[in-house]
Design a protein around this motif. Structure first.
Motif, mmCIF file in Angstrom:
data_model
loop_
_atom_site.group_PDB
_atom_site.id
_atom_site.type_symbol
_atom_site.label_atom_id
_atom_site.label_comp_id
_atom_site.label_asym_id
_atom_site.label_seq_id
_atom_site.Cartn_x
_atom_site.Cartn_y
_atom_site.Cartn_z
ATOM 1 N N ASN A 13 -7.992 4.645 1.904
ATOM 2 C CA ASN A 13 -7.705 6.058 2.188
ATOM 3 C C ASN A 13 -7.310 6.260 3.646
ATOM 4 N N ILE A 14 -8.007 5.595 4.557
ATOM 5 C CA ILE A 14 -7.660 5.694 5.990
ATOM 6 C C ILE A 14 -6.244 5.144 6.192
ATOM 7 N N CYS A 15 -5.956 3.997 5.588
ATOM 8 C CA CYS A 15 -4.615 3.403 5.721
ATOM 9 C C CYS A 15 -3.541 4.355 5.225
ATOM 10 N N ASN A 16 -3.761 4.949 4.055
ATOM 11 C CA ASN A 16 -2.765 5.864 3.486
ATOM 12 C C ASN A 16 -2.570 7.108 4.335
ATOM 13 N N ILE A 17 -3.649 7.658 4.855
ATOM 14 C CA ILE A 17 -3.558 8.853 5.704
ATOM 15 C C ILE A 17 -2.793 8.535 6.986
ATOM 16 N N LEU A 18 -3.161 7.418 7.639
ATOM 17 C CA LEU A 18 -2.467 7.038 8.870
ATOM 18 C C LEU A 18 -0.999 6.714 8.594
ATOM 19 N N LYS A 19 -0.747 5.981 7.532
ATOM 20 C CA LYS A 19 0.631 5.620 7.168
ATOM 21 C C LYS A 19 1.473 6.872 6.948
ATOM 22 N N SER A 20 0.955 7.803 6.190
ATOM 23 C CA SER A 20 1.677 9.041 5.904
ATOM 24 C C SER A 20 1.990 9.808 7.187
ATOM 25 N N GLN A 21 0.994 9.957 8.057
ATOM 26 C CA GLN A 21 1.184 10.687 9.306
ATOM 27 C C GLN A 21 2.200 9.989 10.203
ATOM 28 N N LEU A 22 2.037 8.682 10.373
ATOM 29 C CA LEU A 22 2.906 7.953 11.293
ATOM 30 C C LEU A 22 4.334 7.840 10.761
ATOM 31 N N GLU A 23 4.495 7.715 9.448
ATOM 32 C CA GLU A 23 5.845 7.714 8.885
ATOM 33 C C GLU A 23 6.501 9.071 9.052
ATOM 34 N N SER A 24 5.719 10.143 8.945
ATOM 35 C CA SER A 24 6.299 11.477 9.175
ATOM 36 C C SER A 24 6.682 11.662 10.639
ATOM 37 N N ASP A 25 6.062 10.864 11.521
ATOM 38 C CA ASP A 25 6.433 10.881 12.941
ATOM 39 C C ASP A 25 7.640 9.999 13.228
ATOM 40 N N GLY A 26 8.131 9.280 12.194
ATOM 41 C CA GLY A 26 9.336 8.477 12.350
ATOM 42 C C GLY A 26 9.122 6.984 12.541
ATOM 43 N N TYR A 27 7.905 6.495 12.352
ATOM 44 C CA TYR A 27 7.619 5.077 12.531
ATOM 45 C C TYR A 27 7.658 4.334 11.201
ATOM 46 N N GLN A 28 7.929 3.040 11.276
ATOM 47 C CA GLN A 28 7.775 2.155 10.121
ATOM 48 C C GLN A 28 6.335 1.658 10.156
ATOM 49 N N VAL A 29 5.667 1.680 9.016
ATOM 50 C CA VAL A 29 4.249 1.330 8.987
ATOM 51 C C VAL A 29 3.972 0.306 7.898
ATOM 52 N N ALA A 30 3.216 -0.712 8.274
ATOM 53 C CA ALA A 30 2.696 -1.684 7.312
ATOM 54 C C ALA A 30 1.182 -1.661 7.454
ATOM 55 N N TYR A 31 0.462 -1.728 6.323
ATOM 56 C CA TYR A 31 -0.995 -1.750 6.445
ATOM 57 C C TYR A 31 -1.609 -2.875 5.649
ATOM 58 N N TYR A 32 -2.805 -3.254 6.074
ATOM 59 C CA TYR A 32 -3.510 -4.417 5.543
ATOM 60 C C TYR A 32 -4.984 -4.056 5.368
ATOM 61 N N SER A 33 -5.614 -4.666 4.376
ATOM 62 C CA SER A 33 -7.024 -4.363 4.112
ATOM 63 C C SER A 33 -7.977 -5.202 4.948
ATOM 64 N N ASN A 34 -7.426 -6.124 5.729
ATOM 65 C CA ASN A 34 -8.275 -6.916 6.622
ATOM 66 C C ASN A 34 -7.446 -7.458 7.779
ATOM 67 N N GLY A 35 -8.148 -7.902 8.805
ATOM 68 C CA GLY A 35 -7.485 -8.382 10.004
ATOM 69 C C GLY A 35 -6.741 -9.682 9.823
ATOM 70 N N LYS A 36 -7.230 -10.538 8.952
ATOM 71 C CA LYS A 36 -6.593 -11.834 8.716
ATOM 72 C C LYS A 36 -5.173 -11.655 8.176
ATOM 73 N N ASP A 37 -5.009 -10.754 7.205
ATOM 74 C CA ASP A 37 -3.680 -10.503 6.651
ATOM 75 C C ASP A 37 -2.745 -9.895 7.694
ATOM 76 N N LEU A 38 -3.268 -8.990 8.512
ATOM 77 C CA LEU A 38 -2.453 -8.407 9.574
ATOM 78 C C LEU A 38 -1.968 -9.503 10.514
ATOM 79 N N LEU A 39 -2.859 -10.386 10.949
ATOM 80 C CA LEU A 39 -2.467 -11.448 11.871
ATOM 81 C C LEU A 39 -1.439 -12.390 11.272
ATOM 82 N N ASN A 40 -1.574 -12.708 9.991
ATOM 83 C CA ASN A 40 -0.586 -13.573 9.342
ATOM 84 C C ASN A 40 0.804 -12.953 9.393
#
Length: 165
Positions: A13-40
């Motif tokens: 839910n936090i990821c979706n809320i942040l993604k929605s807000q930041l995309e409406s601000d004009g950014y490309q957003v990718a989200y991950y459920s853990n830090g390991k996937d983000l780092l990869n």
């Protein structure tokens, strides 16, 4: 081209809320459920800013920050329910640029992201700007370095030193 932001939080839910807000601000957003996937993904994809939770499975946000700081100076914002001074100080000591406690204001996150990207953004001298020194070539637009036409990776600090000379 819009800036790319990576978010790591085990709360979808936090990821979706942040993604929605930041995309409406004009950014490309990718989200991950853990830090390991983000780092990869971080190792293989362009990223201009990272937002990470602290408490996540597989790899926590402190470790994500430490790993990113080994090779990059991109802005990092930590968002966490841990709001004790020791948690905030540890995040900042490890190299995060800001720390936001949950629950947070989306407007505050938007403003902090915008301001950080403004401060960290480097405008190229011109769209085809290169610096040459013997076999060394620096692409000022992409902030990349080549030796004998072979690209090699450098940290932001190393690149800034190369550019200085």
């Amino acid at each position: 081209m819009s800036n790319r932001i990576m978010i790591a939080d085990d709360d979808i839910n936090i990821c979706n809320i942040l993604k929605s807000q930041l995309e409406s601000d004009g950014y490309q957003v990718a989200y991950y459920s853990n830090g390991k996937d983000l780092l990869n993904d971080f190792k293989n994809a362009k990223c201009d800013l990272v937002i990470t939770d602290i408490m996540m499975p597989d790899m926590n946000g402190y470790d994500v920050c430490k790993e990113i700081r080994k090779n990059s100076d991109i802005p990092i914002i930590m968002i966490s329910a841990k709001d004790e001074e020791i948690d905030r100080v540890l995040g900042l000591e490890l190299g995060s640029d800001d720390y936001i406690s949950k629950p947070f204001s989306l407007r505050e996150v938007s403003i902090k992201v915008r301001n950080m990207l403004k401060r960290y953004h480097v405008e190229p001298v011109n769209s085809n700007a290169f610096l040459f020194c013997k076999d060394l070539k620096l692409n000022l637009e992409e902030r990349s370095a080549f030796l004998s036409d072979q690209e090699f990776s450098v940290t932001k600090k190393e690149y800034d030193l190369l550019e200085f000379f």
